[in-house]
Design a protein around this motif. Structure first.
Motif, PDB file in Angstrom:
ATOM      1  N   GLN A   1      55.078  47.364 -24.126  1.00 17.45           N
ATOM      2  CA  GLN A   1      55.347  48.751 -23.750  1.00 17.45           C
ATOM      3  C   GLN A   1      54.087  49.611 -23.816  1.00 17.45           C
ATOM      4  OE1 GLN A   1      58.099  50.763 -26.359  1.00 17.45           O
ATOM      5  NE2 GLN A   1      58.791  52.164 -24.754  1.00 17.45           N
ATOM      6  N   SER A   2      53.257  49.384 -24.810  1.00 10.34           N
ATOM      7  CA  SER A   2      52.074  50.225 -24.970  1.00 10.34           C
ATOM      8  C   SER A   2      51.158  50.139 -23.757  1.00 10.34           C
ATOM      9  CB  SER A   2      51.306  49.835 -26.237  1.00 10.34           C
ATOM     10  OG  SER A   2      50.955  48.465 -26.206  1.00 10.34           O
ATOM     11  N   ARG A   3      51.077  48.974 -23.135  1.00  9.01           N
ATOM     12  CA  ARG A   3      50.220  48.846 -21.954  1.00  9.01           C
ATOM     13  C   ARG A   3      50.879  49.481 -20.735  1.00  9.01           C
ATOM     14  NH1 ARG A   3      49.006  44.852 -17.772  1.00  9.01           N
ATOM     15  NH2 ARG A   3      46.855  45.195 -17.118  1.00  9.01           N
ATOM     16  N   GLY A   4      52.130  49.129 -20.468  1.00 14.08           N
ATOM     17  CA  GLY A   4      52.793  49.654 -19.280  1.00 14.08           C
ATOM     18  C   GLY A   4      52.938  51.163 -19.301  1.00 14.08           C
ATOM     19  N   TRP A   5      53.333  51.713 -20.433  1.00 15.32           N
ATOM     20  CA  TRP A   5      53.574  53.150 -20.499  1.00 15.32           C
ATOM     21  C   TRP A   5      52.277  53.962 -20.516  1.00 15.32           C
ATOM     22  CZ3 TRP A   5      58.607  55.631 -22.167  1.00 15.32           C
ATOM     23  CH2 TRP A   5      59.688  54.822 -21.799  1.00 15.32           C
ATOM     24  N   ARG A   6      51.192  53.372 -20.993  1.00 17.09           N
ATOM     25  CA  ARG A   6      49.885  54.051 -20.855  1.00 17.09           C
ATOM     26  C   ARG A   6      49.476  54.123 -19.395  1.00 17.09           C
ATOM     27  NH1 ARG A   6      47.358  50.559 -25.730  1.00 17.09           N
ATOM     28  NH2 ARG A   6      48.145  51.816 -27.487  1.00 17.09           N
ATOM     29  N   ILE A   7      49.721  53.041 -18.667  1.00 20.42           N
ATOM     30  CA  ILE A   7      49.424  53.054 -17.231  1.00 20.42           C
ATOM     31  C   ILE A   7      50.277  54.103 -16.533  1.00 20.42           C
ATOM     32  CG2 ILE A   7      49.707  51.688 -15.110  1.00 20.42           C
ATOM     33  CD1 ILE A   7      48.794  49.242 -16.779  1.00 20.42           C
TER      34      ILE A   7
END
Length: 369
Positions: free
Chosen positions: A136-142
């Motif tokens: 989630q941390s990667r996708g939601w930062r994007i």
């Protein structure tokens, strides 16, 4: 490895290699996502078996419905373990997958998670669990970068009580704060969908994110906001991916369009992905979501782990560090990622996509990371 491994004797004659498949197939789970996940897994099992299985032994899915219920899912893990499955696969909802992962770790049962993205999938680092979906941390930062790049520096989040939604809004808040932006929360445990309109006007937010249950209250919030002329220029977003579901378009019609969401697909599928896409379309009677591809890739990885490391549960878990599999969306390898306690494919392709207002059945790629 943590946990007390269950025994699985390779001396017992096996008519099939049993894999426990977990998916939300009834409400309040996101049923359409669960169906896509299961169809993807079933297609991969069929393809493996048509090619001779694993050393001549066919794969067999034993399916259990989690219904978005962590307790029901944990009980299913115990049942499947007693039935002799050699591994677990699937699940869509993060809170449910977390319960599965914790129980699988305790039992010493390999679990390859297909679609759940919560970073803290387990309470502690484990060797028994690996994940196909991006954290989630990667996708939601994007997703946050997409919003900031589009000029949205003050956004609102309609948020329901959940570990998953709380984690998501925290990621967004940190990303926005680093760029001088801000995120205001609307507590949907207190507000009705119609109340969101006045709050948006008062807070001067230019975008509203739906961090709530599906189909309700998400659908009602969209209808309320889109009916208010004061909010004609307000972007509605749904990072968790609700707008990809065909049911979303059926429920909202033209209002289903122009709501960006996260999708884990490359811009173009390779030869394997294209073949799987065609077969999934036939099986689903329509376009597959990225969740169907995640299901397919999950079984493809497990099949390779079985071929290369054998059918013993501990050996399957040891394979996470070594397998390299051609998936539908790229080459899949697992590694240890800081802050994440499970073996992680780093990384699946990520897009921000919406339904085209000119043709809601067509998707537009707005951003990629």
């Amino acid at each position: 490895m943590s946990g007390a491994p269950l025994t699985h004797s390779s001396k017992q004659p096996a008519s099939s290699l049993k894999i426990g498949a977990l998916a939300p197939l009834t409400r309040p789970g996101w049923v359409e996502a669960g169906q896509h996940l299961l169809v993807g897994m079933q297609l991969a099992v069929r393809n493996v078996n048509d090619a001779g299985g694993v050393d001549g032994i066919p794969l067999e899915l034993i399916v259990r419905d989690t219904a978005a219920d962590p307790q029901k899912a944990a009980a299913a893990v115990d049942e499947l373990a007693d039935l002799g499955v050699i591994a677990l696969a699937g699940e869509y909802h993060s809170v449910v997958a977390s319960a599965v992962a914790v129980r699988a770790d305790a039992l010493g049962l390999p679990f390859l998670c297909s679609s759940a993205v919560l970073d803290a999938l387990t309470e502690r680092p484990t060797e028994w669990v690996a994940r196909i979906a991006p954290a989630q941390s990667r996708g939601w930062r994007i997703y946050a970068d997409f919003l900031l790049g589009a000029g949205h520096s003050r956004i609102a989040a309609a948020i329901a009580p959940s570990v998953y939604w709380a984690s998501g809004v925290r990621i967004l808040r940190e990303r926005f704060a680093a760029r001088g932006g801000s995120v205001v929360e609307f507590d949907m445990g207190v507000l009705a969908p119609a109340d969101v309109r006045g709050e948006l006007v008062a807070q001067r937010a230019t975008a509203l994110l739906l961090l709530v249950g599906y189909p309700e209250p998400a659908v009602s919030i969209v209808k309320a906001v889109r009916s208010d002329p004061r909010l004609a220029d307000t972007l509605i977003g749904a990072p968790a991916g609700q707008p990809e579901l065909a049911e979303w378009a059926a429920l909202l019609g033209d209002e289903a369009a122009a709501i960006p969401f996260l999708r884990y697909l490359p811009e173009r599928l390779g030869p394997l992905g294209a073949r799987v896409d065609a077969a999934l379309r036939e099986g689903l009677g329509g376009a597959p979501s990225f969740v169907a591809f995640e299901g397919y890739d999950t079984i493809a990885v497990l099949a390779e782990a079985l071929r290369s490391h054998g059918t013993d549960r501990a050996r399957i878990a040891q394979a996470w560090a070594q397998v390299s599999v051609e998936g539908t969306r790229g080459q899949i390898r697992f590694s240890r990622v800081p802050g994440i306690g499970v073996w992680q494919w780093a990384w699946a392709p990520i897009q921000v996509v919406d339904r085209d207002p000119a043709k809601p059945g067509r998707f537009r790629i707005l951003h990629a990371g």
